[in-house]
Design an enzyme around this catalytic site. Structure first.
Site, PDB file in Angstrom:
ATOM      1  N   VAL A  14       4.404   0.941   1.837  1.00  0.00           N
ATOM      2  CA  VAL A  14       4.567  -0.246   2.681  1.00  0.00           C
ATOM      3  C   VAL A  14       4.809  -1.458   1.790  1.00  0.00           C
ATOM      4  O   VAL A  14       4.088  -1.672   0.803  1.00  0.00           O
ATOM      5  CB  VAL A  14       3.330  -0.485   3.564  1.00  0.00           C
ATOM      6  CG1 VAL A  14       3.536  -1.708   4.451  1.00  0.00           C
ATOM      7  CG2 VAL A  14       3.050   0.746   4.419  1.00  0.00           C
ATOM      8  N   GLY A  43       0.809   5.501   1.261  1.00  0.00           N
ATOM      9  CA  GLY A  43       0.146   6.589   1.960  1.00  0.00           C
ATOM     10  C   GLY A  43       0.788   7.911   1.618  1.00  0.00           C
ATOM     11  O   GLY A  43       1.617   8.016   0.720  1.00  0.00           O
ATOM     12  N   GLY A  44       0.397   8.942   2.378  1.00  0.00           N
ATOM     13  CA  GLY A  44       0.891  10.277   2.098  1.00  0.00           C
ATOM     14  C   GLY A  44       2.390  10.420   2.308  1.00  0.00           C
ATOM     15  O   GLY A  44       3.035  11.213   1.648  1.00  0.00           O
ATOM     16  N   PHE A  45       2.951   9.648   3.240  1.00  0.00           N
ATOM     17  CA  PHE A  45       4.354   9.849   3.594  1.00  0.00           C
ATOM     18  C   PHE A  45       5.226   8.635   3.318  1.00  0.00           C
ATOM     19  O   PHE A  45       6.391   8.617   3.696  1.00  0.00           O
ATOM     20  CB  PHE A  45       4.479  10.222   5.073  1.00  0.00           C
ATOM     21  CG  PHE A  45       3.728  11.464   5.431  1.00  0.00           C
ATOM     22  CD1 PHE A  45       3.755  12.568   4.605  1.00  0.00           C
ATOM     23  CD2 PHE A  45       2.966  11.522   6.582  1.00  0.00           C
ATOM     24  CE1 PHE A  45       3.063  13.712   4.926  1.00  0.00           C
ATOM     25  CE2 PHE A  45       2.272  12.669   6.914  1.00  0.00           C
ATOM     26  CZ  PHE A  45       2.320  13.767   6.084  1.00  0.00           C
ATOM     27  N   GLY A  46       4.700   7.617   2.687  1.00  0.00           N
ATOM     28  CA  GLY A  46       5.547   6.473   2.432  1.00  0.00           C
ATOM     29  C   GLY A  46       4.802   5.293   1.833  1.00  0.00           C
ATOM     30  O   GLY A  46       3.576   5.308   1.706  1.00  0.00           O
ATOM     31  N   LYS A  79       7.577  -0.186   6.171  1.00  0.00           N
ATOM     32  CA  LYS A  79       7.114   1.115   5.693  1.00  0.00           C
ATOM     33  C   LYS A  79       8.328   1.984   5.386  1.00  0.00           C
ATOM     34  O   LYS A  79       9.116   2.319   6.265  1.00  0.00           O
ATOM     35  CB  LYS A  79       6.236   1.795   6.747  1.00  0.00           C
ATOM     36  CG  LYS A  79       5.633   3.109   6.266  1.00  0.00           C
ATOM     37  CD  LYS A  79       4.667   3.665   7.309  1.00  0.00           C
ATOM     38  CE  LYS A  79       3.982   4.927   6.831  1.00  0.00           C
ATOM     39  NZ  LYS A  79       3.041   5.460   7.831  1.00  0.00           N
ATOM     40  N   GLY A 100       0.830  -1.191   0.000  1.00  0.00           N
ATOM     41  CA  GLY A 100       0.000   0.000   0.000  1.00  0.00           C
ATOM     42  C   GLY A 100       0.865   1.242   0.000  1.00  0.00           C
ATOM     43  O   GLY A 100       2.078   1.178   0.199  1.00  0.00           O
ATOM     44  N   ASP A 158      -6.005  10.221  12.700  1.00  0.00           N
ATOM     45  CA  ASP A 158      -6.112   9.841  11.285  1.00  0.00           C
ATOM     46  C   ASP A 158      -6.708   8.444  11.160  1.00  0.00           C
ATOM     47  O   ASP A 158      -6.214   7.607  10.403  1.00  0.00           O
ATOM     48  CB  ASP A 158      -4.740   9.911  10.607  1.00  0.00           C
ATOM     49  CG  ASP A 158      -4.856   9.935   9.080  1.00  0.00           C
ATOM     50  OD1 ASP A 158      -5.944  10.273   8.581  1.00  0.00           O
ATOM     51  OD2 ASP A 158      -3.872   9.610   8.406  1.00  0.00           O
TER      52      ASP A 158
END
Length: 648
Positions: free
Chosen positions: A341, A336-339, A355, A334, A452
Site C-alpha cells: 500500500v 501485506g501478503g498480497f500487495g 494498494k 504498509g 482476516d
C-alpha cells in the site's frame, strides 16, 4: 490547488495565423481588455513568473493538466493543459513556450494562449469555467459530398464528446470514413478541473460554433478556456496504442481466467438526405478504428466477469503511478501478503491510499476480485471506503480513502506511539470495530464474514476513528446459505478461531473471536502471540484467562491506562473480550450482543468459559480444494462454514 468559479474576462482576439499548425505551433491568444497592465518586478509580476515556472515543471508530471495559485499578496491563478496524445517532453516544451509567449504578448493581469499541443491561462482572480469559445480560420478544401460531410462530422463529434465526459483525462480522438478516399479525424478535450456535466456543456457549445464549418469547410477548430474541438480530413493527432488499450479493457490478469468486458458500442444510424440516383452513400458509415474507451466504472460481479457499473470508478493506471511517484518506497504505507500500500496525491491535491497487488499472484487476483465484489457495495463509517480500481496488464490497483494515522498495529504496539491512545480513544476504537462488524454481519444488504480481522486491517483516520479494511479474504453468505466449501482459507495465526484453524469452519462467530483477541490487545498494548510472557502463558489469551481467575486484571492493563480510566470500564471490556474468545463458538456472543454489552452498562455479561489456546503449533498443512459448493440450512451445523486451510 485552486478551484475555478464563473468569473468572466473579456477577450481581444488576435487573428489566426496558420492553417495547419505543426507540433508546438502557436494558434491564438487573448488578453483581458479591461485589466490593468502589471508592472515589471511588481509582486504580481514575480508571482506570475513563479506560476509560469510551476506550470512548466508540474503539468507533464500530472498527466498533462495542472492548476495552481501563487502568492499571498497579488495572488495569481493559473492552469495548463496539454493535448492528451502528447508525451511529457512535448508537453513540457509546449507549456514553457506558451508561458514565454504570454509574457511577451500580453502584460495584462489575465490572459490565455493556445498552441497546437497545449494551452496556458492565468488570472488575478479565480479561473472561469464558463464557455468562452473562439474559433480561428478553417480549412476551405473541398469535400465530395457536403451534406454527408456534415452528418458524419456531427456523428463523430457526438461520439467523441460522450467518450470524453466519461474518461478521467476528459480527452478523446477518433475518425469516421466519409468515402473510400476521405476520412474525418476528430479530437475533443476538456480541462480536468470541471465536472463531466460542465465538460459536456462546454463541448455542446463548441459544437454549435463548429456547425457553421459544415457548409464551407473541410476542417477547423474551436478553442475555449475549458474545452477544445478540432476536426480535419488529414491525421493530426498521434494514433493511440490499441494493444495497450486492449490490455486495460480486457484486463487479462491470469492465463486461467477469461475476462470478459461488456462495452456498449455506439452505432450511428443518421441517414443523409436522399439524392436522386445516389443509393451508394445513403447511410452514415460505421465509426472506424475508434479506440474503445476505458470504462469509467467497473465491478467484478461473477468469478471471471468485469461489468460496467456506477458502483466503483475505474481509475487510470498512469494517474495512480504519477500520484505515488512511481510507487516510491518512501510513499510505502504498509505491506501485506498480497500487495503493498502506497500513499498517493491526485492532481487536485486529494490524498489516497493505493494498494498494488502482487503482479503475478493468482491469490492477489482472487483478493482483487473479492474486494471489488464486496466492499464496493458496502457503505459504513467504520469501513474504509474503496474509491476505485485500476487494471492494466498484470497491474491490479485498489484505491482507498487515505487514513492519516495508518493502521492500528503501528500505533498500538509501539511503546512511544501508544501514548497517543488514551482510554477514550481506545474505547472508541473498540466500539468502532464492533459497529463495523455488526454492519457486515447483520445490517448491510449482504452478510459478510471478514475472516482476516487483525490490527493491521483496522485503519485510523485523523480523529483516530477505526475503519475496517482489507476485504480480500471476506466471504458473502446468502440468506439460505449456512455452509460452503471454498478453494482456500487464508488467515493470520493468533487471530483465527480454533474451529477455523483446525477444521476449516468459519462463521460470524469466527470474526467475533478475532474481535475478542483485538479487544484484549487494545487494553493490554501487547500482541496475542510473540510478546509473551512465560512458559505458563504463551499467548495473551491464556495470560488474560489466568489473571481473570486470579483476580489480578490490573496486571493485564497497559500501564499507560491505569491512571486515566475507570477500572470498572476496563474490567467490563476484558470480560467482554474473554466472552468473545471462548473455545466453543456457540458460547461466543453475536456482534449485536457485543455492541449492546459495550454500550449498555446495566446489562451484566455472562461468565466466560476458558478461551481457545494458541493454534500456531497445531496447523502444518497447506490444503487447497478446487471448486466451490454451497449447502442448505438442513445440512448446516451451528451455522458454520466448512473450508480448507492455507496458512498465510
Amino acid at each position: 490547488m485552486a478551484k475555478a468559479n464563473s468569473t468572466f474576462f473579456p477577450l481581444i482576439l488576435i487573428p489566426f495565423l496558420v492553417l495547419n499548425p505543426v507540433s508546438g505551433q502557436f494558434l491564438n491568444f487573448s488578453c483581458g481588455d479591461n485589466d490593468v497592465p502589471y508592472e515589471l518586478n511588481s509582486p504580481f509580476y514575480n508571482n506570475l513568473m513563479s506560476l509560469f515556472n510551476s506550470l512548466s515543471l508540474n503539468t507533464p508530471q500530472y498527466q498533462g493538466f495542472y492548476k495552481t495559485s501563487i502568492g499571498n499578496v497579488d495572488q495569481v491563478y493559473g492552469r495548463a493543459l496539454c493535448r492528451g496524445d502528447v508525451n511529457s517532453a512535448v508537453c513540457q516544451n509546449c507549456v514553457k513556450s506558451a508561458c514565454q509567449d504570454l509574457a511577451k504578448k500580453c502584460q495584462k493581469q489575465s490572459a490565455v494562449i493556445w498552441y497546437d499541443k497545449c494551452q496556458v491561462e492565468y488570472s488575478y482572480g479565480t479561473l472561469t469555467t464558463e464557455y468562452t469559445g473562439k474559433y480561428p480560420a478553417s480549412n476551405t478544401d473541398k469535400v465530395s459530398d457536403r451534406v454527408q460531410f456534415c452528418h458524419v462530422l456531427m456523428s463523430l463529434s457526438t461520439n467523441l464528446a460522450q467518450r470524453a465526459v466519461r474518461y478521467e483525462l476528459k480527452f478523446a480522438t477518433g475518425k469516421l470514413e466519409l468515402t473510400k478516399n476521405e476520412t474525418i479525424y476528430g479530437l475533443v478535450q476538456c480541462t480536468r478541473d470541471i465536472s463531466s456535466v460542465e465538460c459536456g456543456s462546454c463541448l455542446n457549445s463548441a459544437f454549435a460554433d463548429l456547425n457553421g464549418y459544415c457548409v464551407s469547410s473541410a476542417g477547423g477548430m474551436v478553442l475555449s478556456r475549458t474545452c477544445n474541438v478540432r476536426f480535419e480530413l488529414n491525421p493530426f493527432y498521434s494514433e493511440p496504442h490499441t494493444s495497450r488499450n486492449k490490455r486495460i479493457i480486457l484486463a487479462s490478469i491470469a492465463p486461467t481466467v477469461c475476462v470478459m468486458v461488456v462495452l456498449l458500442g455506439i452505432y450511428f444510424c443518421i441517414h443523409r438526405s436522399k439524392k436522386t440516383g445516389d443509393e451508394e452513400n445513403s447511410q452514415i458509415p460505421v465509426l472506424q478504428e475508434m479506440v474503445a474507451p476505458i470504462p469509467n466504472y467497473v465491478v467484478i460481479k461473477e468469478e471471471s466477469n468485469i461489468l460496467s457499473s456506477q458502483e466503483l470508478p475505474f481509475m487510470e493506471f498512469a494517474i495512480m503511478k504519477a500520484a505515488t511517484d512511481n510507487f516510491l518506497d518512501s510513499n510505502k504505507l504498509g505491506q501485506g501478503g498480497f500487495g503493498t500500500v502506497y500513499k498517493g496525491i491526485l492532481p487536485d491535491g486529494k490524498e489516497i491510499a493505493v494498494k498494488r497487488l502482487s503482479r503475478r499472484s493468482w491469490q492477489g487476483l482472487e483478493e482483487f476480485k473479492n474486494e471489488i465484489r464486496l466492499i464496493a457495495k458496502l457503505q459504513h463509517r467504520n469501513l474504509v471506503r474503496l474509491l476505485g480500481c485500476s487494471l492494466e496488464g498484470n497491474e491490479k490497483l485498489l484505491i482507498y480513502e487515505y487514513m492519516h494515522n495508518k493502521s492500528l498495529d503501528i500505533i498500538l504496539f509501539d511503546l512511544e506511539k501508544r501514548s497517543q491512545l488514551d482510554w477514550t480513544k481506545r474505547l472508541n476504537i473498540i466500539s468502532g470495530i464492533a459497529r463495523g462488524l455488526l454492519y457486515l454481519h447483520e445490517e448491510s444488504r449482504l452478510k459478510i464474514i471478514h475472516r482476516d480481522l487483525k490490527p493491521s486491517n483496522v485503519l485510523l483516520d485523523h480523529q483516530m476513528a477505526a475503519k475496517i479494511s482489507d476485504f480480500g479474504m471476506a466471504r458473502m453468505f446468502q440468506e439460505d446459505q449456512n455452509m460452503a466449501n471454498t478453494k482456500r482459507v487464508v488467515g493470520t495465526y493468533g487471530y483465527m478461531a480454533p474451529e477455523y484453524a483446525m477444521e476449516g469452519l468459519f462463521s460470524g462467530k469466527s470474526d467475533v473471536f478475532s474481535f475478542g483477541v483485538m479487544l484484549l490487545e487494545i487494553i493490554s498494548g501487547k500482541r496475542n502471540i510473540g510478546s509473551h510472557l512465560n512458559d505458563q502463558a504463551q499467548t495473551l489469551l491464556t495470560y488474560a484467562w489466568r489473571l481473570w481467575n486470579e483476580g489480578q486484571l490490573l496486571d493485564l492493563i497497559d500501564p499507560m491506562l491505569t491512571e486515566s480510566c475507570p477500572m470498572q470500564e476496563l474490567e467490563r471490556c476484558i470480560h467482554i473480550g474473554l466472552l468473545c474468545v471462548q473455545e466453543d463458538p456457540a458460547e461466543r456472543p453475536t456482534m449485536s450482543a457485543v455492541v449492546v454489552l459495550l454500550e449498555t452498562k446495566q446489562i451484566s455479561p455472562p461468565q466466560p468459559n476458558k478461551p481457545a489456546f494458541s493454534v500456531r503449533k497445531l496447523v502444518h498443512q497447506h490444503i487447497v480444494i478446487e471448486g466451490e459448493s454451497s449447502l442448505t440450512k438442513d445440512q448446516s451445523v451451528n451455522q458454520l462454514t466448512v473450508s480448507s486451510i492455507a496458512p498465510r
